[in-house]
Scaffold this motif. Structure first.
Motif, PDB file in Angstrom:
ATOM      1  N   LEU A  93       0.956  -1.109   0.125  1.00  0.00           N
ATOM      2  CA  LEU A  93       0.091  -0.061  -0.084  1.00  0.00           C
ATOM      3  C   LEU A  93       0.831   1.479  -0.097  1.00  0.00           C
ATOM      4  O   LEU A  93       0.417   2.312  -0.584  1.00  0.00           O
ATOM      5  N   ASP A  94       1.912   1.148   0.819  1.00  0.00           N
ATOM      6  CA  ASP A  94       3.039   2.260   0.686  1.00  0.00           C
ATOM      7  C   ASP A  94       3.449   2.671  -0.352  1.00  0.00           C
ATOM      8  O   ASP A  94       3.602   3.750  -1.163  1.00  0.00           O
ATOM      9  N   ASP A  95       4.073   1.549  -1.241  1.00  0.00           N
ATOM     10  CA  ASP A  95       4.695   1.272  -2.544  1.00  0.00           C
ATOM     11  C   ASP A  95       3.587   2.041  -3.510  1.00  0.00           C
ATOM     12  O   ASP A  95       3.868   2.854  -4.226  1.00  0.00           O
ATOM     13  N   LEU A  96       2.339   1.782  -3.593  1.00  0.00           N
ATOM     14  CA  LEU A  96       1.274   1.976  -4.627  1.00  0.00           C
ATOM     15  C   LEU A  96       1.021   3.428  -4.386  1.00  0.00           C
ATOM     16  O   LEU A  96       1.120   4.021  -5.502  1.00  0.00           O
ATOM     17  N   VAL A  97       1.042   4.061  -3.288  1.00  0.00           N
ATOM     18  CA  VAL A  97       0.765   5.468  -3.364  1.00  0.00           C
ATOM     19  C   VAL A  97       1.879   6.432  -3.197  1.00  0.00           C
ATOM     20  O   VAL A  97       1.627   7.546  -3.309  1.00  0.00           O
TER      21      VAL A  97
END
Length: 155
Positions: A93-97
Motif C-alpha cells: 500500500l505504501d509503495d502503491l501511493v
C-alpha cells in the motif's frame, strides 16, 4: 551503480470498466530506495511513452507462512515481522501511493462480514495522485484481494 536497471516482472492490469490500463512493474526490494529517488521522473517518462497508461512501481516482497506446530521450520528462526502477510500488504500500500504519504487507516467491517480499508492520504499529494485512485484500488484488489478506498485528509 547510480542507474537502476533491474526489473523482476511487469504486467498490465485493466482498471474497472474503463479503457484505462495500468502497468505494474515489480523491482527488487533492495533497489527500492534507488528507484524512489527517481520514481516521479521515471513514471512521467514511461507514461508519455506508453500513451497515458498509469505506471506503478512495487517492490517484490516475500510472505512467509505462519509457523505452526507441525510446520517444518528448517532454519529454526523466528519469522521476521517484515515477512508477515500484514506487513507485506501494508508495504504494498505504501509503495502503491508513493510519493503520497498515508496519514491514517481505518478498517470498516460491515454486517455481512466483508471488510473495507479506508486509507487517508496527505492532502498535499492530491494534485499528483487524484487521477490514479481508481488504478490504486484495482491494483491493490488484484494483488491482495482486499477492498480499499482512498480519501484525502488535511494535516
Amino acid at each position: 551503480p547510480s542507474r537502476p536497471s533491474m526489473i523482476k516482472q511487469w504486467y498490465q492490469r485493466r482498471v474497472r470498466g474503463d479503457d484505462k490500463v495500468a502497468v505494474v512493474i515489480h523491482i527488487p526490494f533492495p533497489q527500492q530506495k534507488v528507484y524512489q529517488k527517481i520514481q516521479s521522473k521515471l513514471v512521467r517518462e514511461l507514461e508519455k511513452k506508453l500513451s497515458g497508461k498509469h505506471v506503478i512501481f512495487l517492490a517484490k516482497r516475500r510472505i512467509l507462512s505462519k509457523p505452526t506446530r507441525h510446520s517444518r521450520n528448517l532454519s529454526k528462526q523466528k519469522r521476521p515481522r517484515s515477512r508477515t502477510l500484514t506487513a507485506v500488504h501494508d508495504s504494498i500500500l505504501d509503495d502503491l501511493v508513493f510519493p503520497a504519504e498515508i496519514c491514517g487507516k481505518r478498517k470498516r467491517v460491515k454486517l455481512d462480514g466483508s471488510q473495507l480499508l479506508k486509507v487517508h492520504l496527505d492532502k498535499s499529494a492530491q494534485i499528483s495522485s487524484e487521477t490514479k485512485l481508481d488504478t490504486f484500488i484495482a491494483v491493490y484488489k488484484k494483488i491482495t484481494g482486499k477492498d480499499v478506498v482512498f480519501e484525502y485528509q488535511d494535516n
